[in-house]
Design a protein around this motif. Structure first.
Motif, PDB file in Angstrom:
ATOM      1  N   TYR A 167     -10.074   9.843   2.999  1.00  0.00           N
ATOM      2  CA  TYR A 167      -9.226  10.515   3.980  1.00  0.00           C
ATOM      3  C   TYR A 167      -9.416  12.037   3.980  1.00  0.00           C
ATOM      4  CZ  TYR A 167      -4.799  11.967   6.221  1.00  0.00           C
ATOM      5  OH  TYR A 167      -3.846  12.540   7.021  1.00  0.00           O
ATOM      6  N   ASP A 202     -12.769   1.259  11.539  1.00  0.00           N
ATOM      7  CA  ASP A 202     -12.100   1.911  10.409  1.00  0.00           C
ATOM      8  C   ASP A 202     -11.591   3.312  10.740  1.00  0.00           C
ATOM      9  OD1 ASP A 202     -11.625   1.978   7.359  1.00  0.00           O
ATOM     10  OD2 ASP A 202     -12.776   3.806   7.721  1.00  0.00           O
ATOM     11  N   SER A 253      -9.149   7.531   8.511  1.00  0.00           N
ATOM     12  CA  SER A 253      -8.652   6.341   7.822  1.00  0.00           C
ATOM     13  C   SER A 253      -8.108   6.675   6.442  1.00  0.00           C
ATOM     14  CB  SER A 253      -9.765   5.298   7.688  1.00  0.00           C
ATOM     15  OG  SER A 253     -10.799   5.768   6.850  1.00  0.00           O
ATOM     16  N   ALA A 254      -7.119   5.887   6.023  1.00  0.00           N
ATOM     17  CA  ALA A 254      -6.549   6.020   4.680  1.00  0.00           C
ATOM     18  C   ALA A 254      -6.136   4.632   4.208  1.00  0.00           C
ATOM     19  CB  ALA A 254      -5.340   6.958   4.697  1.00  0.00           C
ATOM     20  N   HIS A 255      -6.079   4.455   2.903  1.00  0.00           N
ATOM     21  CA  HIS A 255      -5.664   3.167   2.350  1.00  0.00           C
ATOM     22  C   HIS A 255      -4.277   2.775   2.846  1.00  0.00           C
ATOM     23  CE1 HIS A 255      -8.505   3.663  -1.375  1.00  0.00           C
ATOM     24  NE2 HIS A 255      -9.154   3.449  -0.252  1.00  0.00           N
ATOM     25  N   SER A 256      -3.387   3.766   2.969  1.00  0.00           N
ATOM     26  CA  SER A 256      -1.991   3.486   3.313  1.00  0.00           C
ATOM     27  C   SER A 256      -1.760   3.265   4.798  1.00  0.00           C
ATOM     28  CB  SER A 256      -1.100   4.636   2.833  1.00  0.00           C
ATOM     29  OG  SER A 256      -1.562   5.870   3.347  1.00  0.00           O
ATOM     30  N   ARG A 313       0.818  -1.213   0.000  1.00  0.00           N
ATOM     31  CA  ARG A 313       0.000   0.000   0.000  1.00  0.00           C
ATOM     32  C   ARG A 313       0.853   1.264   0.000  1.00  0.00           C
ATOM     33  NH1 ARG A 313      -5.530  -0.596   1.111  1.00  0.00           N
ATOM     34  NH2 ARG A 313      -6.155  -2.726   1.653  1.00  0.00           N
ATOM     35  N   ASP A 316      -4.814  -5.317   6.391  1.00  0.00           N
ATOM     36  CA  ASP A 316      -4.047  -6.364   5.709  1.00  0.00           C
ATOM     37  C   ASP A 316      -3.258  -7.185   6.718  1.00  0.00           C
ATOM     38  OD1 ASP A 316      -4.958  -5.300   3.335  1.00  0.00           O
ATOM     39  OD2 ASP A 316      -3.078  -4.250   2.869  1.00  0.00           O
ATOM     40  N   ASP A 374     -10.345   6.663  -1.693  1.00  0.00           N
ATOM     41  CA  ASP A 374      -9.959   6.967  -0.321  1.00  0.00           C
ATOM     42  C   ASP A 374     -10.736   8.185   0.179  1.00  0.00           C
ATOM     43  OD1 ASP A 374      -8.534   7.582   2.081  1.00  0.00           O
ATOM     44  OD2 ASP A 374      -6.773   6.552   1.274  1.00  0.00           O
ATOM     45  N   GLY A 384      -5.850   0.807   6.010  1.00  0.00           N
ATOM     46  CA  GLY A 384      -5.916  -0.334   5.093  1.00  0.00           C
ATOM     47  C   GLY A 384      -4.777  -1.295   5.307  1.00  0.00           C
ATOM     48  N   SER A 385      -3.587  -0.761   5.576  1.00  0.00           N
ATOM     49  CA  SER A 385      -2.425  -1.607   5.829  1.00  0.00           C
ATOM     50  C   SER A 385      -2.593  -2.420   7.109  1.00  0.00           C
ATOM     51  CB  SER A 385      -1.170  -0.740   5.917  1.00  0.00           C
ATOM     52  OG  SER A 385      -0.030  -1.530   6.138  1.00  0.00           O
ATOM     53  N   ASP A 398      -4.618   7.701  -4.427  1.00  0.00           N
ATOM     54  CA  ASP A 398      -5.423   6.984  -3.446  1.00  0.00           C
ATOM     55  C   ASP A 398      -6.816   7.598  -3.345  1.00  0.00           C
ATOM     56  OD1 ASP A 398      -3.253   5.391  -3.020  1.00  0.00           O
ATOM     57  OD2 ASP A 398      -2.817   6.085  -0.990  1.00  0.00           O
TER      58      ASP A 398
END
Length: 342
Positions: free
Chosen positions: A214, A167, A138-141, A37, A148, A212, A144-145, A207
């Motif tokens: 964010y 989240d 929240s953010a994908h990076s 990510r 994962d 995203d 989200g990490s 993103d």
């Protein structure tokens, strides 16, 4: 093993090197930069760039920065999480949850690992875990990490229990009130010409284009905190710091640009708050004190404006405070109660 099922609470953040030595910093950064990510290109090419170009330089430079914030006890980031986790456990105990709740913390790229924290919770008899990434927005990076990492760890451990994943908590009322109170405590006067800069970690624009939310959350948090303080829109703004590279477009306006503009205008004191950082870290302790504040003062002097010691005020993160433990308790307790009552 306890005779009944318990509920675990797992706080997760990015992490910190084991020491400020370049070797330890390279190890930490290597894990961070190779996260899918985070990587901006295919894994093979990125691995070569990271290990041949980035780490040799970044390990030394970042190590020198970490050296300046390190304490006799170790990393301030690690210490804060240990005390914050203890404070959260105490809050559950005071609320009458007793031994039904076990609190732990973990790091995505350092120790204690998510794997080891889940193992401890399982050994403590937890059949359900509430996972809270310590990123209010929240953010994908980031968030989200963490998701994962949780999925990998549970698959590796053959986790048989259940879990809730929170989240974000960007608009949680207790979080909003706690940050507003910390800003007031730092000396911000709502009925003055004081200015408030909310500085968040930037993310790549790609993103946001990928869905995203964010940016929407950082805006919502800032607006609600400003409303809690009772100040109008002219008194506050948002900036984004910590761009990783210049090869991609990043979410802006950049914090440095906002500070330069305000310094040249020379109106009111600037209160600098990192509302997206739960715990003070290199990006707040070092970057604000050693890079952003000097930048503001330099730009003000270039514009012929007088600069006093209290013209730039950093508002510390909630960090290890009781107020922060209260925020986290308020965020996770409904999930815990639902599991225990169910």
């Amino acid at each position: 093993m306890p005779a009944h099922s318990r509920c675990g609470v797992l706080l997760v953040n990015t992490g910190t090197p084991a020491s400020p030595k370049p070797k330890a910093v390279r190890k930490y950064l290597g894990k961070f930069l190779m996260d899918k990510r985070i990587a901006p290109m295919n894994r093979a090419c990125w691995w070569l760039i990271v290990h041949l170009c980035i780490l040799p330089v970044r390990g030394r430079k970042s190590g020198a920065k970490y050296e300046q914030i390190w304490t006799d006890e170790g990393s301030p980031f690690t210490i804060a999480h240990e005390k914050l986790t203890y404070g959260l456990a105490a809050a559950f105990d005071e609320a009458g949850f007793g031994n039904d709740v076990v609190a732990r913390h973990a790091m995505s790229y350092s120790s204690p690992s998510i794997d080891s924290a889940l193992e401890e919770l399982a050994e403590a008899g937890c059949s359900h875990v509430v996972v809270l990434p310590l990123y209010p927005q929240s953010a994908h990076s980031t968030t989200g990490s963490v998701h994962d990492g949780i999925e990998r760890a549970m698959k590796k451990a053959g986790w048989k229990g259940t879990f809730d994943f929170i989240d974000n908590y960007h608009d949680n009322p207790t979080y909003i009130k706690a940050l507003a109170a910390s800003i007031r405590h730092a000396g911000f006067e709502p009925d003055s010409d004081d200015l408030l800069l909310f500085s968040f970690h930037s993310i790549p624009l790609k993103d946001i284009e990928a869905g995203d939310t964010y940016e929407l959350q950082t805006g919502a948090s800032s607006l609600q905190i400003a409303s809690e303080l009772g100040i109008d829109r002219k008194r506050w703004t948002i900036g984004y710091q910590c761009r990783f590279d210049k090869g991609r477009e990043w979410l802006s306006p950049y914090t440095t640009e906002v500070l330069a503009r305000w310094a040249e205008a020379g109106v009111g004191r600037v209160f600098f708050v990192c509302a997206g950082f739960a715990v003070d870290c290199l990006e707040t302790i070092y970057d604000v004190g050693s890079e952003l504040r000097p930048l503001y003062e330099e730009k003000a002097r270039e514009a012929g404006k007088p600069v006093g010691d209290d013209d730039f005020v950093y508002v510390p993160c909630l960090d290890r405070s009781k107020a922060h433990a209260k925020v986290l308790f308020d965020v996770v307790s409904p999930y815990v109660k639902e599991h225990i009552d169910g």
